[in-house]
Design an enzyme around this catalytic site. Structure first.
Site, PDB file in Angstrom:
ATOM      1  N   ARG A   1      61.722  23.697  37.483  1.00  0.00           N
ATOM      2  CA  ARG A   1      60.723  24.089  38.485  1.00  0.00           C
ATOM      3  C   ARG A   1      59.923  25.273  37.949  1.00  0.00           C
ATOM      4  NH1 ARG A   1      64.463  24.047  43.984  1.00  0.00           N
ATOM      5  NH2 ARG A   1      64.867  21.785  44.051  1.00  0.00           N
TER       6      ARG A   1
ATOM      7  N   ASP B   1      57.101  28.163  37.669  1.00  0.00           N
ATOM      8  CA  ASP B   1      56.504  29.062  38.654  1.00  0.00           C
ATOM      9  C   ASP B   1      54.987  28.910  38.708  1.00  0.00           C
ATOM     10  OD1 ASP B   1      58.960  30.168  39.331  1.00  0.00           O
ATOM     11  OD2 ASP B   1      58.797  31.804  37.876  1.00  0.00           O
TER      12      ASP B   1
ATOM     13  N   ARG C   1      60.006  34.966  30.671  1.00  0.00           N
ATOM     14  CA  ARG C   1      58.982  35.997  30.881  1.00  0.00           C
ATOM     15  C   ARG C   1      59.559  37.403  30.777  1.00  0.00           C
ATOM     16  NH1 ARG C   1      56.532  34.560  36.429  1.00  0.00           N
ATOM     17  NH2 ARG C   1      55.459  36.550  36.078  1.00  0.00           N
TER      18      ARG C   1
END
Length: 255
Positions: A50, A52, A202
């Site tokens: 999933r 972002d 990230r």
């Protein structure tokens, strides 16, 4: 019902992420709407990961169940027709077994992060790269990254809202290579693991950028990892340089 695997490419800029949301556009919602135009819905598809809001995909994988026995090529063509003009494309489609699952059958996920280094603002690549204004020390970044490969508790490098049961993951590989992009010199971060925590990539890239800029020493990455404390992480970099590049399975359904 027949199950189909879909290889999906998308530009994440206009979407609130992969997952369907009631009041915002999503990649999942776009594909499910296209499926409903081929067969009466509702449809629910599952993905390997999933992503972002703002995150892109070069090789996301999802699966869907349909009552009609579709030729895979015709199904991909029909979905691409109904997905227009949204920046989502079905690159390949394949019939798979009823118990095959895009998420749970996957054995490896690979991410690419693009970082552009130049003084001027990004124009053609805006929304596709993380733009930093100064060059970074790639050797220092590689030295810092070496502390992260292997089996570790990645609490420092995961979101506080991460729903994974355990922060312990194995990062099989992280490589950093220079690249010549359309807009100028880039660094490409490539990370490979069976699975990742929420915001792990990230968080890692944002921290390594601080190493490359000279604000952190390479050894500080090891210290942050050992802290097992989210507060010890460097800045989390923006989503728009991140791409889900590839998902691997014991038997490639698209081979």
């Amino acid at each position: 019902m027949q199950r189909y695997a879909l290889k999906v490419e998308y530009n994440g800029a206009p979407f609130a992420g992969w997952q369907r949301q009631a009041d915002q556009p999503s990649v999942q919602g776009a594909i499910e709407t296209a499926l409903a135009r081929l067969e009466p819905g509702p449809h629910t598809i599952a993905a390997a990961g999933r992503t972002d809001a703002g995150v892109h995909a070069l090789g996301q994988v999802a699966h869907c169940d349909l009552t009609k026995d579709w030729d895979p090529f015709r199904l991909s063509e029909a979905l691409n027709y109904h997905l227009k003009p949204q920046p989502v494309a079905i690159l390949a489609c394949a019939r798979v077994a009823d118990d095959w699952h895009a998420r749970f059958s996957a054995t490896e996920r690979r991410y690419l992060f693009r970082l552009l280094m130049r003084r001027a603002p990004a124009t053609h690549d805006r929304g596709q790269v993380w733009h930093v204004r100064n060059p970074l020390d790639i050797n220092a970044i590689r030295e810092g990254a070496a502390h992260l490969t292997g089996h570790h508790d990645f609490t420092t490098f995961r979101s506080t809202i991460c729903q994974a049961k355990s922060p312990v993951k194995t990062l099989d590989e992280i490589t950093i290579e220079p690249a010549s992009g359309l807009s100028g010199p880039e660094l490409h971060f490539r990370l490979r693991a069976r699975s990742f925590l929420h915001n792990q990539v990230r968080s890692i890239v944002g921290t390594l950028e601080r190493v490359g800029a000279g604000a952190w020493a390479p050894a500080d990455v090891a210290t942050a990892l050992a802290a097992r404390d989210r507060a010890a992480c460097g800045p989390v970099c923006p989503p728009h340089g991140l791409y889900l590049a590839e998902v691997r399975y014991p038997d490639d359904p698209f081979a």
